[in-house]
Design a protein around this motif. Structure first.
Motif, PDB file in Angstrom:
ATOM      1  N   ARG A 412      44.610  33.995  45.305  1.00 25.88           N
ATOM      2  CA  ARG A 412      45.795  34.427  44.557  1.00 25.88           C
ATOM      3  C   ARG A 412      46.566  35.465  45.362  1.00 25.88           C
ATOM      4  NH1 ARG A 412      46.224  38.895  40.794  1.00 25.88           N
ATOM      5  NH2 ARG A 412      47.951  38.592  39.332  1.00 25.88           N
ATOM      6  N   ALA A 413      47.836  35.170  45.610  1.00 23.06           N
ATOM      7  CA  ALA A 413      48.725  36.115  46.291  1.00 23.06           C
ATOM      8  C   ALA A 413      49.666  36.712  45.253  1.00 23.06           C
ATOM      9  CB  ALA A 413      49.525  35.409  47.381  1.00 23.06           C
ATOM     10  N   ALA A 414      49.602  38.025  45.048  1.00 26.52           N
ATOM     11  CA  ALA A 414      50.438  38.712  44.065  1.00 26.52           C
ATOM     12  C   ALA A 414      51.428  39.622  44.779  1.00 26.52           C
ATOM     13  CB  ALA A 414      49.574  39.516  43.103  1.00 26.52           C
ATOM     14  N   SER A 415      52.613  39.740  44.234  1.00 25.22           N
ATOM     15  CA  SER A 415      53.690  40.453  44.920  1.00 25.22           C
ATOM     16  C   SER A 415      53.337  41.907  45.209  1.00 25.22           C
ATOM     17  CB  SER A 415      54.977  40.380  44.092  1.00 25.22           C
ATOM     18  OG  SER A 415      54.770  40.969  42.815  1.00 25.22           O
ATOM     19  N   SER A 416      52.721  42.579  44.227  1.00 24.67           N
ATOM     20  CA  SER A 416      52.296  43.963  44.462  1.00 24.67           C
ATOM     21  C   SER A 416      50.861  44.176  44.023  1.00 24.67           C
ATOM     22  CB  SER A 416      53.227  44.938  43.733  1.00 24.67           C
ATOM     23  OG  SER A 416      53.226  44.687  42.344  1.00 24.67           O
ATOM     24  N   GLY A 417      50.083  43.124  44.044  1.00 27.19           N
ATOM     25  CA  GLY A 417      48.648  43.220  43.792  1.00 27.19           C
ATOM     26  C   GLY A 417      48.263  42.847  42.368  1.00 27.19           C
ATOM     27  N   SER A 418      46.993  42.588  42.276  1.00 25.92           N
ATOM     28  CA  SER A 418      46.005  42.576  43.328  1.00 25.92           C
ATOM     29  C   SER A 418      45.802  41.143  43.836  1.00 25.92           C
ATOM     30  CB  SER A 418      44.686  43.139  42.794  1.00 25.92           C
ATOM     31  OG  SER A 418      43.652  43.006  43.703  1.00 25.92           O
ATOM     32  N   SER A 419      46.036  40.928  45.135  1.00 23.66           N
ATOM     33  CA  SER A 419      45.756  39.628  45.738  1.00 23.66           C
ATOM     34  C   SER A 419      44.246  39.484  45.888  1.00 23.66           C
ATOM     35  CB  SER A 419      46.443  39.517  47.096  1.00 23.66           C
ATOM     36  OG  SER A 419      47.851  39.607  46.946  1.00 23.66           O
ATOM     37  N   GLN A 420      43.729  38.257  45.646  1.00 27.81           N
ATOM     38  CA  GLN A 420      42.282  38.093  45.516  1.00 27.81           C
ATOM     39  C   GLN A 420      41.782  36.791  46.137  1.00 27.81           C
ATOM     40  OE1 GLN A 420      42.963  38.172  41.238  1.00 27.81           O
ATOM     41  NE2 GLN A 420      41.401  39.763  41.030  1.00 27.81           N
ATOM     42  N   ILE A 421      40.537  36.829  46.590  1.00 30.12           N
ATOM     43  CA  ILE A 421      39.764  35.634  46.934  1.00 30.12           C
ATOM     44  C   ILE A 421      38.523  35.673  46.048  1.00 30.12           C
ATOM     45  CG2 ILE A 421      38.504  34.395  48.721  1.00 30.12           C
ATOM     46  CD1 ILE A 421      40.302  35.775  50.803  1.00 30.12           C
ATOM     47  N   ILE A 422      38.359  34.648  45.202  1.00 31.56           N
ATOM     48  CA  ILE A 422      37.314  34.642  44.176  1.00 31.56           C
ATOM     49  C   ILE A 422      36.494  33.369  44.303  1.00 31.56           C
ATOM     50  CG2 ILE A 422      36.860  34.763  41.690  1.00 31.56           C
ATOM     51  CD1 ILE A 422      39.674  35.994  41.393  1.00 31.56           C
ATOM     52  N   ASP A 423      35.180  33.505  44.218  1.00 30.71           N
ATOM     53  CA  ASP A 423      34.325  32.321  44.326  1.00 30.71           C
ATOM     54  C   ASP A 423      34.101  31.688  42.944  1.00 30.71           C
ATOM     55  OD1 ASP A 423      32.145  33.546  43.017  1.00 30.71           O
ATOM     56  OD2 ASP A 423      31.217  34.192  44.883  1.00 30.71           O
ATOM     57  N   PRO A 424      33.483  30.514  42.871  1.00 34.27           N
ATOM     58  CA  PRO A 424      33.316  29.819  41.580  1.00 34.27           C
ATOM     59  C   PRO A 424      32.407  30.525  40.590  1.00 34.27           C
ATOM     60  CG  PRO A 424      33.132  28.266  43.409  1.00 34.27           C
ATOM     61  CD  PRO A 424      33.109  29.634  43.999  1.00 34.27           C
ATOM     62  N   LEU A 425      31.718  31.577  41.027  1.00 31.22           N
ATOM     63  CA  LEU A 425      30.897  32.367  40.118  1.00 31.22           C
ATOM     64  C   LEU A 425      31.679  33.537  39.526  1.00 31.22           C
ATOM     65  CD1 LEU A 425      27.685  32.482  42.317  1.00 31.22           C
ATOM     66  CD2 LEU A 425      28.015  31.113  40.246  1.00 31.22           C
ATOM     67  N   GLY A 426      32.942  33.664  39.909  1.00 32.61           N
ATOM     68  CA  GLY A 426      33.772  34.750  39.416  1.00 32.61           C
ATOM     69  C   GLY A 426      33.656  36.028  40.230  1.00 32.61           C
TER      70      GLY A 426
END
Length: 481
Positions: A412-426
């Motif tokens: 997920r890329a967010a304009s002012s955060g929080s951009s995230q990389i999340i695995d299938p376990l959350g």
């Protein structure tokens, strides 16, 4: 238990609201959610009638939503109070229904049966009302659904792979109801059974987090641009850093790039020139904005997928426009038209399941992507910095639930955060802090989609809604007396 005096009942309702505030970001004291509603339930059951119980529920809702959603003032001004009141009405309805069930002759005189019915009804009715509030009616807003309080607790969060976030909400409220009866009626059996169930789910969740194969099929290097400048030069500068330039997938935030209608070729050439040398598949957050309401141009919010060679791979239009922001009661060309046929986009980087900003707040979009065969969820979002840290943290806390429900990695890329990389376990593998610009790079994986929830478990919330509707119909006449 002795009768509770009226002033104390009001204080207990306010205490529940305060505990709910602390259960969610920015505080994220998630264990409090399992006891937060207990003071309200104790006070509500001690009321002389359903109307008094509803009033207490309204107080809890106003404290909770008025505090946690204080950032809405920055969007709607004083009108934000109307939204808080509407949200509070749903807690009021829940409190009134539980009062009627506890005091109804229909539940019989068997105290043990009555206790079990009350505990089950508390969770089922909450989940049904919450699902309606979040995803069914026109003013759909999934913010602060109870299950989202548990995203930091990975073993418990795995329950969402079975019954989704609304099933988790039902468990939390039933636990509160069981604790209420333990204190009020000294009925220990419902509480003990809930503790046993939660222990089993927690142990299973811990086992799942340690054994589920989540690094399958193919490794994917991703680059997520967090920038609110809406400036092509600035976005391109982030995108052409070595770690982003050589990524498999590059994502820009929602509405990053403004496009004039019917001129995609022109803008595609401009993007290709600006991003020359990038070997990534690109997900560009694009938007079309009409100059005024007399214009024939219609507002559009979409993700534009572009190959490393500069060719269009596909488009995805937003599934859930934001009420009062992107959709209004009156007809206008500034209203977004919802995408009723969301589909993944096949690219050299894999089958990408897009979700634009508000889409990710709802369970149906990511679930449909998993059903269709998407191998990863890709999302971009516009969360303006001016909305504040509370908004950013609350929004970001919803994303792990979608990963668990779908069984897919989520970036997920967010304009002012929080951009995230999340695995299938959350589990959040990497993230950028909110309220700033930057580039997040890391590794995700293409995986085989689907969980019990995405196949069958999603029906639970619908069944709870039917139960809530039945309860309202059964007790509507008594409410009016």
């Amino acid at each position: 238990m002795n009768k509770i005096k009226a002033p104390v009942r009001w204080l207990l309702a306010g205490l529940s609201g305060a505990l709910l505030v602390l259960s969610f970001p920015p505080f994220a004291l998630w264990p409090l959610a399992w006891v937060a509603l207990c003071p309200l339930l104790l006070a509500a059951l001690d009321c002389p009638n359903a109307k008094s119980a509803a009033n207490l529920g309204g107080v809890t809702g106003l404290v909770f939503y008025g505090t946690s959603l204080n950032w809405m003032v920055k969007i709607f001004g004083p009108a934000a109070a109307a939204f808080w009141c509407i949200f509070a009405l749903w807690i009021a309805l829940h409190a009134a229904l539980l009062w009627k069930i506890w005091n109804s002759k229909r539940t019989g005189v068997n105290t043990a049966l009555k206790s079990f019915l009350f505990v089950a009804a508390a969770g089922v009715l909450w989940a049904g009302i919450e699902y309606f509030r979040c995803e069914v009616w026109w003013l759909e807003c999934a913010w602060l659904a109870m299950g989202y309080s548990q995203t930091p607790a990975l073993p418990i969060l795995q329950t969402a792979s079975l019954v989704g976030i609304y099933g988790l909400s039902a468990l939390i409220i039933s636990a509160n109801a069981a604790l209420c009866l333990l204190i009020k009626e000294r009925r220990a059996v419902p509480a003990l059974l809930l503790v046993l169930l939660l222990s089993i789910l927690g142990l299973w969740g811990r086992h799942r987090t340690g054994t589920l194969p989540i690094e399958q099929i193919r490794k994917l290097s991703v680059a997520l641009v967090q920038d609110e400048s809406f400036n092509l030069e600035s976005l391109a500068k982030f995108s052409l850093r070595p770690e982003a330039k050589n990524a498999d997938l590059l994502i820009w935030p929602e509405y990053s790039f403004t496009v004039q209608p019917d001129q995609e070729d022109k803008y595609l050439a401009l993007l290709s020139k600006s991003l020359k040398g990038s070997r990534a598949v690109k997900m560009i957050g694009a938007g079309v904005f009409p100059e005024d309401e007399k214009s024939k141009t219609r507002m559009r919010d979409y993700a534009w997928f572009i190959s490393p060679e500069g060719k269009t791979l596909g488009f995805y239009d937003k599934l859930h426009p934001i009420p009062y922001v992107e959709k209004r009661f009156r007809s206008s060309n500034k209203n977004l038209i919802a995408n009723h046929s969301p589909a993944y986009v096949a690219t050299p980087a894999g089958n990408l399941g897009p979700q634009i900003c508000y889409d990710l707040d709802f369970e149906n979009g990511s679930r449909k992507m998993a059903e269709q065969g998407a191998q990863i969820l890709v999302s971009n979002s516009l969360d303006p910095a001016v909305w504040g840290k509370w908004q950013h943290l609350q929004h970001s806390a919803m994303s792990p639930a979608r990963a668990v429900e779908s069984g897919l990695w989520l970036v997920r890329a967010a304009s002012s955060g929080s951009s995230q990389i999340i695995d299938p376990l959350g589990k959040i593998r990497a993230a950028l802090p909110p309220e700033g610009s930057g580039l997040l790079t890391g590794t995700a994986y293409l995986t085989a989609p689907g969980t019990f929830y995405s196949r069958y478990g999603w029906l639970f919330a619908r069944l709870c809604l039917l139960a809530a509707m039945a309860a309202v119909l059964i007790y509507w006449r008594p409410f009016r007396k």
